[in-house]
Design a protein around this motif. Structure first.
Motif, PDB file in Angstrom:
ATOM      1  N   ILE A 245      41.605 -10.837  71.115  1.00 24.32           N
ATOM      2  CA  ILE A 245      41.470 -10.009  72.071  1.00 24.32           C
ATOM      3  C   ILE A 245      39.644 -10.195  72.425  1.00 24.32           C
ATOM      4  N   TRP A 246      39.290 -10.348  73.662  1.00 19.65           N
ATOM      5  CA  TRP A 246      37.952 -11.034  74.184  1.00 19.65           C
ATOM      6  C   TRP A 246      37.821 -10.621  75.424  1.00 19.65           C
ATOM      7  N   ALA A 247      36.233 -10.964  75.813  1.00 20.81           N
ATOM      8  CA  ALA A 247      35.762 -10.641  77.002  1.00 20.81           C
ATOM      9  C   ALA A 247      34.708 -11.611  77.446  1.00 20.81           C
ATOM     10  N   SER A 248      34.725 -12.106  78.886  1.00 18.58           N
ATOM     11  CA  SER A 248      33.641 -13.015  79.099  1.00 18.58           C
ATOM     12  C   SER A 248      32.220 -12.720  78.999  1.00 18.58           C
ATOM     13  N   TRP A 249      31.972 -11.611  78.799  1.00 19.13           N
ATOM     14  CA  TRP A 249      30.600 -11.014  78.644  1.00 19.13           C
ATOM     15  C   TRP A 249      30.177 -11.023  77.180  1.00 19.13           C
ATOM     16  N   CYS A 250      30.985 -11.281  76.289  1.00 18.97           N
ATOM     17  CA  CYS A 250      30.910 -10.903  74.907  1.00 18.97           C
ATOM     18  C   CYS A 250      30.518 -12.402  74.309  1.00 18.97           C
ATOM     19  N   GLY A 251      29.049 -12.371  73.700  1.00 16.08           N
ATOM     20  CA  GLY A 251      28.505 -13.476  73.084  1.00 16.08           C
ATOM     21  C   GLY A 251      29.455 -14.222  72.133  1.00 16.08           C
ATOM     22  N   PRO A 252      29.721 -13.278  71.090  1.00 13.53           N
ATOM     23  CA  PRO A 252      30.672 -14.061  69.798  1.00 13.53           C
ATOM     24  C   PRO A 252      32.146 -14.432  70.406  1.00 13.53           C
ATOM     25  N   CYS A 253      32.540 -13.672  71.424  1.00 12.78           N
ATOM     26  CA  CYS A 253      34.007 -14.170  71.812  1.00 12.78           C
ATOM     27  C   CYS A 253      33.619 -15.650  72.361  1.00 12.78           C
ATOM     28  N   LYS A 254      32.500 -15.792  73.352  1.00 15.32           N
ATOM     29  CA  LYS A 254      32.634 -17.181  73.949  1.00 15.32           C
ATOM     30  C   LYS A 254      32.205 -18.032  72.989  1.00 15.32           C
ATOM     31  N   ALA A 255      31.485 -17.818  71.876  1.00  8.37           N
ATOM     32  CA  ALA A 255      31.246 -18.804  70.771  1.00  8.37           C
ATOM     33  C   ALA A 255      32.313 -19.356  70.126  1.00  8.37           C
ATOM     34  N   GLU A 256      33.537 -18.370  69.877  1.00  7.22           N
ATOM     35  CA  GLU A 256      34.576 -18.792  69.237  1.00  7.22           C
ATOM     36  C   GLU A 256      35.725 -19.396  70.125  1.00  7.22           C
ATOM     37  N   MET A 257      35.667 -19.363  71.621  1.00  5.65           N
ATOM     38  CA  MET A 257      36.737 -19.951  72.334  1.00  5.65           C
ATOM     39  C   MET A 257      36.888 -21.316  71.961  1.00  5.65           C
ATOM     40  N   PRO A 258      35.960 -22.256  71.909  1.00  5.81           N
ATOM     41  CA  PRO A 258      36.269 -23.742  71.641  1.00  5.81           C
ATOM     42  C   PRO A 258      37.071 -23.991  70.379  1.00  5.81           C
ATOM     43  N   TYR A 259      36.930 -23.001  69.329  1.00  7.46           N
ATOM     44  CA  TYR A 259      37.821 -23.007  68.206  1.00  7.46           C
ATOM     45  C   TYR A 259      39.265 -22.995  68.446  1.00  7.46           C
ATOM     46  N   PHE A 260      39.477 -21.750  69.407  1.00  9.02           N
ATOM     47  CA  PHE A 260      40.576 -21.496  69.796  1.00  9.02           C
ATOM     48  C   PHE A 260      41.346 -22.577  70.707  1.00  9.02           C
ATOM     49  N   GLU A 261      40.512 -23.136  71.302  1.00 11.27           N
ATOM     50  CA  GLU A 261      41.143 -24.002  72.435  1.00 11.27           C
ATOM     51  C   GLU A 261      41.756 -25.485  71.474  1.00 11.27           C
ATOM     52  N   ASP A 262      40.802 -25.572  70.439  1.00 11.20           N
ATOM     53  CA  ASP A 262      41.216 -26.720  69.655  1.00 11.20           C
ATOM     54  C   ASP A 262      42.603 -26.316  68.747  1.00 11.20           C
ATOM     55  N   ALA A 263      42.512 -25.171  68.405  1.00  4.42           N
ATOM     56  CA  ALA A 263      43.971 -24.397  67.640  1.00  4.42           C
ATOM     57  C   ALA A 263      45.091 -24.818  68.397  1.00  4.42           C
ATOM     58  N   ILE A 264      44.710 -24.184  69.831  1.00  4.85           N
ATOM     59  CA  ILE A 264      46.091 -24.410  70.643  1.00  4.85           C
ATOM     60  C   ILE A 264      46.329 -25.612  70.809  1.00  4.85           C
ATOM     61  N   ASN A 265      45.477 -26.299  71.027  1.00  6.47           N
ATOM     62  CA  ASN A 265      45.889 -27.962  71.229  1.00  6.47           C
ATOM     63  C   ASN A 265      46.714 -28.587  69.950  1.00  6.47           C
TER      64      ASN A 265
END
Length: 183
Positions: free
Chosen positions: A75-95
């Protein structure tokens, strides 16, 4: 003579302080990084169902996935700094794991501070190619009493929460908990 007792007392206080800091830091670091204490038995808790929407506006329920694959909810939002920082980890995990684990990337879409357009623009601007869901009715937020984001919940195939984390996580914590789900 008084000075010797002061030195001894000060040395004892300093030693105790160092021990408290050392063990306290180790304990808190383990808590922060998601390291489990093997002496503590965790009770499984059934995941709460919710309803969110995909990009086309179709309803998606958590219960739709029960019994098929384990689920990772973020659960995230685009204005959330920590959310944005972990998004590349999620993209790698999804792939890497999307054939074994379902990823529900849920945007807290309030219509003001966070909109579908802002969320989609964030993904595009950061070259993130993942499907996201929108919590337009606060269904997921209410189901999990969201007080802070990001929030990541790991749910096994039968619908039990195996790990729930409020706050940012790194790639190691994400990978470790995904592997637990797969086992």
């Amino acid at each position: 003579m008084k000075n010797i007792w002061k030195v001894i007392l000060l040395t004892l206080v300093l030693v105790v302080l160092i021990l408290v800091v050392k063990f306290g830091y180790g304990y808190l670091t383990g808590q922060y990084l998601g390291v489990e204490n093997s002496n503590i038995k965790q009770e499984l808790k059934e995941a709460n169902d919710f309803e969110v929407y995909d990009e086309e506006g179709s309803r998606v329920k958590l219960s739709d996935y029960k019994g098929s694959k384990p689920v990772v909810i973020n659960i995230w939002a685009s204005w959330c700094g920590p959310c944005k920082a972990e998004m590349p980890y999620f993209e790698d995990a999804i792939n890497k794991y999307s054939d074994k684990v379902e990823f529900l990337m849920i945007n807290l879409t309030d219509g003001q501070r966070e909109t579908k357009e802002k969320a989609l623009k964030f993904l595009k601007d950061n070259n993130l190619e993942m499907d996201i869901l929108f919590d337009l009715d606060y269904s997921a937020a209410n189901a999990y009493n969201i007080r802070g984001i990001p929030r990541t919940i790991f749910i096994d195939k039968v619908g039990n929460i195996i790990y729930d984390r409020e706050g940012a996580l790194n790639d190691e914590i994400l990978e470790t908990n995904i592997k637990k789900l797969i086992k």
